[in-house]
Design a protein around this motif. Sequence first.
Motif, PDB file in Angstrom:
ATOM      1  N   ASN A 122      -5.071   9.826  -3.824  1.00  0.00           N
ATOM      2  CA  ASN A 122      -5.022   8.424  -3.417  1.00  0.00           C
ATOM      3  C   ASN A 122      -5.254   8.226  -1.925  1.00  0.00           C
ATOM      4  O   ASN A 122      -5.353   7.095  -1.458  1.00  0.00           O
ATOM      5  CB  ASN A 122      -3.664   7.821  -3.783  1.00  0.00           C
ATOM      6  CG  ASN A 122      -3.419   7.795  -5.272  1.00  0.00           C
ATOM      7  OD1 ASN A 122      -4.341   7.575  -6.050  1.00  0.00           O
ATOM      8  ND2 ASN A 122      -2.182   8.028  -5.672  1.00  0.00           N
ATOM      9  N   THR A 123      -5.303   9.319  -1.166  1.00  0.00           N
ATOM     10  CA  THR A 123      -5.401   9.208   0.294  1.00  0.00           C
ATOM     11  C   THR A 123      -6.799   8.780   0.711  1.00  0.00           C
ATOM     12  O   THR A 123      -7.783   9.472   0.439  1.00  0.00           O
ATOM     13  CB  THR A 123      -5.048  10.552   0.964  1.00  0.00           C
ATOM     14  OG1 THR A 123      -3.727  10.943   0.578  1.00  0.00           O
ATOM     15  CG2 THR A 123      -5.115  10.430   2.476  1.00  0.00           C
ATOM     16  N   SER A 124      -6.883   7.652   1.383  1.00  0.00           N
ATOM     17  CA  SER A 124      -8.179   7.135   1.844  1.00  0.00           C
ATOM     18  C   SER A 124      -8.552   7.669   3.220  1.00  0.00           C
ATOM     19  O   SER A 124      -9.730   7.873   3.513  1.00  0.00           O
ATOM     20  CB  SER A 124      -8.157   5.611   1.875  1.00  0.00           C
ATOM     21  OG  SER A 124      -7.125   5.137   2.741  1.00  0.00           O
ATOM     22  N   ASP A 183       1.057   7.355   0.763  1.00  0.00           N
ATOM     23  CA  ASP A 183       0.177   8.512   0.736  1.00  0.00           C
ATOM     24  C   ASP A 183      -1.297   8.135   0.776  1.00  0.00           C
ATOM     25  O   ASP A 183      -2.161   8.980   0.718  1.00  0.00           O
ATOM     26  CB  ASP A 183       0.462   9.390  -0.494  1.00  0.00           C
ATOM     27  CG  ASP A 183       0.213   8.674  -1.819  1.00  0.00           C
ATOM     28  OD1 ASP A 183      -0.119   7.471  -1.771  1.00  0.00           O
ATOM     29  OD2 ASP A 183       0.342   9.309  -2.874  1.00  0.00           O
ATOM     30  N   GLU A 184      -1.610   6.812   0.886  1.00  0.00           N
ATOM     31  CA  GLU A 184      -3.000   6.404   1.022  1.00  0.00           C
ATOM     32  C   GLU A 184      -3.508   6.636   2.444  1.00  0.00           C
ATOM     33  O   GLU A 184      -4.704   6.698   2.667  1.00  0.00           O
ATOM     34  CB  GLU A 184      -3.169   4.939   0.626  1.00  0.00           C
ATOM     35  CG  GLU A 184      -2.987   4.716  -0.875  1.00  0.00           C
ATOM     36  CD  GLU A 184      -3.322   3.318  -1.304  1.00  0.00           C
ATOM     37  OE1 GLU A 184      -3.646   2.492  -0.421  1.00  0.00           O
ATOM     38  OE2 GLU A 184      -3.249   3.034  -2.508  1.00  0.00           O
ATOM     39  N   ARG A 185      -2.589   6.734   3.403  1.00  0.00           N
ATOM     40  CA  ARG A 185      -2.958   7.025   4.789  1.00  0.00           C
ATOM     41  C   ARG A 185      -1.976   8.069   5.337  1.00  0.00           C
ATOM     42  O   ARG A 185      -0.775   7.861   5.292  1.00  0.00           O
ATOM     43  CB  ARG A 185      -2.929   5.746   5.635  1.00  0.00           C
ATOM     44  CG  ARG A 185      -3.967   4.712   5.222  1.00  0.00           C
ATOM     45  CD  ARG A 185      -3.768   3.401   5.939  1.00  0.00           C
ATOM     46  NE  ARG A 185      -2.479   2.804   5.584  1.00  0.00           N
ATOM     47  CZ  ARG A 185      -1.997   1.690   6.157  1.00  0.00           C
ATOM     48  NH1 ARG A 185      -2.678   1.086   7.110  1.00  0.00           N
ATOM     49  NH2 ARG A 185      -0.833   1.201   5.781  1.00  0.00           N
ATOM     50  N   MET A 225       0.854  -1.201   0.000  1.00  0.00           N
ATOM     51  CA  MET A 225       0.000   0.000   0.000  1.00  0.00           C
ATOM     52  C   MET A 225       0.885   1.246   0.000  1.00  0.00           C
ATOM     53  O   MET A 225       1.809   1.369   0.801  1.00  0.00           O
ATOM     54  CB  MET A 225      -0.917  -0.001   1.228  1.00  0.00           C
ATOM     55  CG  MET A 225      -1.816   1.225   1.320  1.00  0.00           C
ATOM     56  SD  MET A 225      -2.939   1.133   2.741  1.00  0.00           S
ATOM     57  CE  MET A 225      -4.065  -0.143   2.203  1.00  0.00           C
ATOM     58  N   THR A 256     -11.692  10.730   0.744  1.00  0.00           N
ATOM     59  CA  THR A 256     -10.833  10.767   1.937  1.00  0.00           C
ATOM     60  C   THR A 256     -11.653  10.972   3.210  1.00  0.00           C
ATOM     61  O   THR A 256     -12.425  11.915   3.319  1.00  0.00           O
ATOM     62  CB  THR A 256      -9.808  11.910   1.818  1.00  0.00           C
ATOM     63  OG1 THR A 256      -9.107  11.791   0.589  1.00  0.00           O
ATOM     64  CG2 THR A 256      -8.836  11.879   2.980  1.00  0.00           C
TER      65      THR A 256
END
Length: 214
Positions: free
Chosen positions: A75-77, A4-6, A1, A130
């Motif tokens: 892409n940040t979730s 930058d997704e979190r 992962m 997000t």
Amino acid sequence: MASDERVLLTLGNDAYRSCGECSCRWTLKGAVNDSRGLRKHCQSDGWYVHSAQNIRTAEMIYHQAEQAGLGITRNTSVAVMHYSGHARNGWLIPCDQPCNCTGPKETLEHANLQKVLELFCANISREMMTQVIVFIDGCRVDEGQDISSCDPVTRPSTLSQKQLLLVYACNPSGRAFEHGNQDGSYNGRFSLALLESLDRCEKLSGLLAEVQKK
């Protein structure tokens, strides 16, 4: 992962100036531990982490929020902000604020939580998925304060109604407290419960339930 997704912004303030009175509780002992503990956990799990401790001015708190927000992409979730330290009435208190518990309090600039969130969430649009989660481990009211005026915080204008979740260590009229650990270190009670629950909970609903039980 991808990292930058979190995204995590974690701030911890405990180097406040005490007046020296034996009854003074202004100086904290565990806020920096709270922030560093959460930083360590999230870094090991692949998050993009921006952290700072013992921030002396409100302007620097705003700067940290702005810098952390640069790590948020399409892409940040999930974007998490965590603050441990003195707070009141929708404001975060930097370390340049003395207690002055035996006399009139100095009027210094505190960091407005609404502005902090606006800066942190500047890269998030309503169209993005997000989720923004804010953990505040600090008091929410001063002694004798009108609680009807507390926490005048709304979601940043870029966010939808469902994107922001504010989680506090105490109720609107309450105070946050610290916990002494067996090794002589300290943590905020709320942040300690959060840290102890992170490894056991895969979903936010379960995490919040675990923290509340503690």
